[in-house]
Enzyme design. Sequence first.
Site, short mmCIF file in Angstrom:
data_model
loop_
_atom_site.label_atom_id
_atom_site.label_comp_id
_atom_site.label_asym_id
_atom_site.label_seq_id
_atom_site.Cartn_x
_atom_site.Cartn_y
_atom_site.Cartn_z
N ASP A 1 12.87 37.28 -6.37
CA ASP A 1 12.71 35.83 -6.56
C ASP A 1 11.87 35.64 -7.82
OD1 ASP A 1 11.48 33.34 -6.63
OD2 ASP A 1 11.50 33.09 -4.46
N TYR B 1 6.72 33.42 -0.67
CA TYR B 1 7.09 32.01 -0.59
C TYR B 1 8.48 31.86 -1.19
CZ TYR B 1 6.93 26.93 -0.81
OH TYR B 1 7.20 25.59 -0.62
N LYS C 1 12.84 26.36 -10.87
CA LYS C 1 11.70 25.70 -11.52
C LYS C 1 11.94 25.43 -13.01
CE LYS C 1 8.01 26.71 -8.24
NZ LYS C 1 7.51 25.42 -7.82
N1 PLP Z 1 10.36 30.78 -4.71
C1 PLP Z 1 9.18 30.69 -5.34
C2 PLP Z 1 8.56 31.94 -5.87
C3 PLP Z 1 8.53 29.47 -5.49
O1 PLP Z 1 7.34 29.42 -6.10
C4 PLP Z 1 9.16 28.31 -4.97
C5 PLP Z 1 8.48 27.01 -5.08
O2 PLP Z 1 7.29 26.91 -5.24
C6 PLP Z 1 10.38 28.45 -4.31
C7 PLP Z 1 10.96 29.68 -4.21
C8 PLP Z 1 11.06 27.24 -3.71
O3 PLP Z 1 11.63 26.47 -4.70
P1 PLP Z 1 12.02 24.95 -4.40
O4 PLP Z 1 10.75 24.23 -4.11
O5 PLP Z 1 12.70 24.51 -5.66
O6 PLP Z 1 12.95 24.96 -3.24
#
Ligand code: PLP
Length: 434
Positions: A249, A143, A278
């Site tokens: 990530d 994700y 986050k």
């Molecule tokens: N990467 C990970 C691992 C995430 O958990 C999330 C959001 O849940 C994102 C990226 C995306 O972040 P954003 O919602 O701030 O665009």
Amino acid sequence: MKNELVSGSDIVRRVKATEGSGLRTFRTERPRVWHRTSGAEVWDVDGTRYLDLDSASAVATVGHCHPRVTEAIIRQAPLMTHAPSGAPSVARAEFYERLIGIAPGGLTRVLPAVNGALANETAIQLARSYTGRTEVVTFSGTYLGRSIGVVGKAGKRAYREQVGVRSDAHFLPYPDPFRSPWAGGADPGEVALGLLEAWIHDPASGLDQIACVILEPVQGNGGAVAPTDGFLRGLRELCTKAGIVLIFDEIQAGFGRTGYAWACDHDGVVPDLMTVGKGIGGGMPVAAVLGGEDILRTWEPDAVTSTFLVNALNCVAASAAIDVFTDEKLADRASRLGSTALDQIRAGLKAHPRVGDVRGRGLLIGIEMVADLTHLRPDAGIAAEVAASLGKNGVLVGRSGRHANVIKVCPPLVITETDLAYGVSAVLEALNRL
Ligand code: PLP
């Protein structure tokens, strides 16, 4: 504290009357109306208190409204809120220096972003420019966010279908120690690495031009899944040999969540690029890409930008959050509290007929619900039922997993031991009531 001027049902009605239907607001008939937050607590507009074991979707890492974050925002607000990306500011310098100060060794430069999706898009674009290649490899369950630039790299097809975006990465299976039937009983990490190696070296594999491999070192929305031991190290070696940019990530699993400053510290592996978001903003919209000198100096000026990239309020909030993280030793705290909580949850759910797996690192814990222990068929319905019943009793938990069948416990790292113990017993009670 109840807000006497409005009622929850009135707010729901007004929002639903004016908001487009794509947001989660419309998923339930009567969503909770948040009004006030502090530490690990949330109050709705009608004055009901909730214990937040979800950190508002893994954001409240340093707690909701940490006083030092609030104070930093209040101090900055009258001075300057917005500055364009071409104009350096004190707030920006201090944020960059602090972020680099807690980053894995060798990651010495930053590119800012306002959310996780943009940080991941930037990292992928950068990897492509740096290598002169195009293809992106990722894993099932990944994700990276929902913007058009990354939603095609999401493992789950449900995220893409509604918005008409095709999958546009090459997906390998994520080595999930619990659910990797494709590995045929062998170590799933080794099998996944073997597949990637074949993709890279077999001239007839159908895949060339790999710019980057991007993944979460511990999957959050994928269901609190840590890969098998040795997998990240193997990936590091393969990428280094093939000149592929390795991107981690750390948006959800980083910033202390798993009991290390960064989830990759568990394996002692440093990526070429790392994305953060986050919790790093202390509740404000902050994200970033970190990398080494060479790769972060690929671009000429104005290769990327966005209006609010370096908003001063966001920068000071992030600096304060990083100070809290360091001063309150939150990674150690996550490790200590998380290991106690994990032991308690495991002991309390031993031989539970609907619990397939209990796993976690630090304060990122997953309880995987199944229809039965023989076939381990994922059961999303029961996970939803448990989360809803906990919510009614004042405890908020997350839901995640490839099949939406994992109850996720990821409280603020500042949660008191008493509150966490109460939350864990509420979770056990809800599950044992089934
Ligand atoms: N990467 C990970 C691992 C995430 O958990 C999330 C959001 O849940 C994102 C990226 C995306 O972040 P954003 O919602 O701030 O665009």
